[in-house]
Design a protein around this motif. Sequence first.
Motif, PDB file in Angstrom:
ATOM      1  N   VAL A 194       0.836  -1.201   0.000  1.00  0.00           N
ATOM      2  CA  VAL A 194       0.000   0.000   0.000  1.00  0.00           C
ATOM      3  C   VAL A 194       0.869   1.249   0.000  1.00  0.00           C
ATOM      4  CG1 VAL A 194      -1.535   1.376   1.485  1.00  0.00           C
ATOM      5  CG2 VAL A 194      -2.043  -1.036   1.052  1.00  0.00           C
ATOM      6  N   ILE A 195       1.878   1.261   0.864  1.00  0.00           N
ATOM      7  CA  ILE A 195       2.764   2.424   0.958  1.00  0.00           C
ATOM      8  C   ILE A 195       3.491   2.654  -0.361  1.00  0.00           C
ATOM      9  CG2 ILE A 195       4.862   3.290   2.060  1.00  0.00           C
ATOM     10  CD1 ILE A 195       3.856   2.082   4.684  1.00  0.00           C
ATOM     11  N   GLU A 196       3.903   1.574  -1.020  1.00  0.00           N
ATOM     12  CA  GLU A 196       4.579   1.710  -2.310  1.00  0.00           C
ATOM     13  C   GLU A 196       3.664   2.375  -3.336  1.00  0.00           C
ATOM     14  OE1 GLU A 196       5.948  -2.070  -3.605  1.00  0.00           O
ATOM     15  OE2 GLU A 196       7.486  -2.265  -2.052  1.00  0.00           O
ATOM     16  N   GLN A 197       2.393   1.964  -3.370  1.00  0.00           N
ATOM     17  CA  GLN A 197       1.467   2.523  -4.351  1.00  0.00           C
ATOM     18  C   GLN A 197       1.135   3.986  -4.042  1.00  0.00           C
ATOM     19  OE1 GLN A 197      -1.372  -0.705  -3.749  1.00  0.00           O
ATOM     20  NE2 GLN A 197      -1.078  -1.383  -5.848  1.00  0.00           N
ATOM     21  N   ILE A 198       0.977   4.312  -2.765  1.00  0.00           N
ATOM     22  CA  ILE A 198       0.717   5.702  -2.393  1.00  0.00           C
ATOM     23  C   ILE A 198       1.940   6.569  -2.678  1.00  0.00           C
ATOM     24  CG2 ILE A 198       0.214   7.251  -0.452  1.00  0.00           C
ATOM     25  CD1 ILE A 198      -1.505   5.038   0.745  1.00  0.00           C
ATOM     26  N   THR A 199       3.124   6.005  -2.399  1.00  0.00           N
ATOM     27  CA  THR A 199       4.366   6.736  -2.676  1.00  0.00           C
ATOM     28  C   THR A 199       4.480   7.070  -4.162  1.00  0.00           C
ATOM     29  OG1 THR A 199       5.503   5.692  -0.812  1.00  0.00           O
ATOM     30  CG2 THR A 199       6.884   6.629  -2.540  1.00  0.00           C
ATOM     31  N   ALA A 200       4.112   6.128  -5.011  1.00  0.00           N
ATOM     32  CA  ALA A 200       4.167   6.358  -6.459  1.00  0.00           C
ATOM     33  C   ALA A 200       3.237   7.496  -6.853  1.00  0.00           C
ATOM     34  CB  ALA A 200       3.813   5.083  -7.207  1.00  0.00           C
ATOM     35  N   GLY A 201       2.021   7.496  -6.300  1.00  0.00           N
ATOM     36  CA  GLY A 201       1.082   8.575  -6.603  1.00  0.00           C
ATOM     37  C   GLY A 201       1.574   9.912  -6.104  1.00  0.00           C
ATOM     38  N   ALA A 202       2.149   9.921  -4.908  1.00  0.00           N
ATOM     39  CA  ALA A 202       2.678  11.167  -4.358  1.00  0.00           C
ATOM     40  C   ALA A 202       3.792  11.719  -5.237  1.00  0.00           C
ATOM     41  CB  ALA A 202       3.184  10.933  -2.933  1.00  0.00           C
ATOM     42  N   GLY A 203       4.660  10.820  -5.728  1.00  0.00           N
ATOM     43  CA  GLY A 203       5.758  11.252  -6.583  1.00  0.00           C
ATOM     44  C   GLY A 203       5.271  11.918  -7.853  1.00  0.00           C
ATOM     45  N   LYS A 204       4.168  11.412  -8.420  1.00  0.00           N
ATOM     46  CA  LYS A 204       3.623  12.004  -9.643  1.00  0.00           C
ATOM     47  C   LYS A 204       3.137  13.423  -9.410  1.00  0.00           C
ATOM     48  CE  LYS A 204       2.171   7.563 -11.600  1.00  0.00           C
ATOM     49  NZ  LYS A 204       1.019   6.700 -11.990  1.00  0.00           N
ATOM     50  N   ALA A 205       2.757  13.723  -8.171  1.00  0.00           N
ATOM     51  CA  ALA A 205       2.269  15.066  -7.841  1.00  0.00           C
ATOM     52  C   ALA A 205       3.350  15.926  -7.211  1.00  0.00           C
ATOM     53  CB  ALA A 205       1.071  14.951  -6.901  1.00  0.00           C
ATOM     54  N   GLY A 206       4.611  15.429  -7.211  1.00  0.00           N
ATOM     55  CA  GLY A 206       5.696  16.186  -6.613  1.00  0.00           C
ATOM     56  C   GLY A 206       5.614  16.262  -5.106  1.00  0.00           C
ATOM     57  N   ARG A 207       4.996  15.231  -4.499  1.00  0.00           N
ATOM     58  CA  ARG A 207       4.833  15.193  -3.057  1.00  0.00           C
ATOM     59  C   ARG A 207       5.703  14.084  -2.465  1.00  0.00           C
ATOM     60  NH1 ARG A 207      -1.027  14.078  -1.479  1.00  0.00           N
ATOM     61  NH2 ARG A 207      -0.491  15.224   0.419  1.00  0.00           N
ATOM     62  N   SER A 208       5.799  14.078  -1.134  1.00  0.00           N
ATOM     63  CA  SER A 208       6.519  13.036  -0.423  1.00  0.00           C
ATOM     64  C   SER A 208       5.530  12.201   0.385  1.00  0.00           C
ATOM     65  CB  SER A 208       7.555  13.656   0.522  1.00  0.00           C
ATOM     66  OG  SER A 208       8.060  12.681   1.430  1.00  0.00           O
ATOM     67  N   ILE A 209       5.810  10.920   0.514  1.00  0.00           N
ATOM     68  CA  ILE A 209       4.979  10.051   1.348  1.00  0.00           C
ATOM     69  C   ILE A 209       4.975  10.544   2.791  1.00  0.00           C
ATOM     70  CG2 ILE A 209       6.877   8.469   1.827  1.00  0.00           C
ATOM     71  CD1 ILE A 209       3.161   7.495   1.370  1.00  0.00           C
TER      72      ILE A 209
END
Length: 338
Positions: A194-209
């Motif tokens: 779950v954390i990996e998938q959320i991290t990927a989405g955050a990266g696309k928006a220029g955010r950090s987990i």
Amino acid sequence: MSLSRDGLTFSARISSHEGVRPLAAKATFVEEAGFDQVWIGNDLFGEPGLVSLAAIAMSTERIRFGSAVIDPVSLHPAQIAMLASGLQDLSGDRFLLGLGAGSDVFYSWAGLTPPGPVVRTREAVIAIRALMNGESPLGLPGVADGWTEQAVLRFARPAPIYVGAMGPRMLEMTGRLGDGALPLCLPPRHVYGVIEQITAGAGKAGRSIDDIDVAACIWCSISEDRDEARWLLAKHIALYSGSLSVEALASNGLDPEEFAHTQALMLEGREDDAIRSVSASMLELGIVGGPTEVIDQCAALIDAGVDHISFGPPMGPDSMTSVKILGEAVFPALRASI
């Protein structure tokens, strides 16, 4: 993003079939036990969660409390933003707005035919955040059509938005847009994916987990009587054995055939046999045992990088006794270990 002072967040997911006042009393007990957050449900045709949230706001003093989850179909996003702003005002900014797609089955009972789960949730998150910030959603990328420049709340007050997410697309969207995530992690180790998938989405928006509070929402059964705790979790697993994703079970190293066998026994009305059929590997869907065992299992999650554990049903033979054990025995040990 941990919301507690020591870097760890512990929350409880509670319910009550006895009404609003008993649920508010449970939330007060959870606060006194040392939890950081308490979450309650708000399913369509279910318990009156919105009323209970107001009661919790008025009966507690410190704990943050949230909706797990409000859907943006049976309640319009503008109404959700209004209610969230009001709950923030009432509680002194302790409210956490949990949003989710809701159940298509429940919607069908009411004759509702909404857009797909990811679309309706994404549109709601964007619109509600703008409204709570005192702005109109008009023209924002990803928001639904129909908003006008007059769509501005008279009394706006921001609240963190948590997304109830399970599938890959919803988790990725949560990483892009959410302040927090409420994924049901069955088994608990599923939180790593779950954390990996959320991290990927955050990266696309220029955010950090690190900017997102990811709650490892687990089933937990804790009791001083280890066998009693295991029996109760086994009963809970038996009840839900036919509702779990075959793909999710297999991807986490569990045998779907075992769950199918347990479900068959349940359908035959052989509940005790079904409970006895729950194997040690099937019990890995939750965290179970006495205080020492639960400490060890939670510590393994924390060591792997989890900083928010959300304890949910079945909790234990008596849920409030289990809350007390967690607060008095488990949390101090875990906090002392970091």
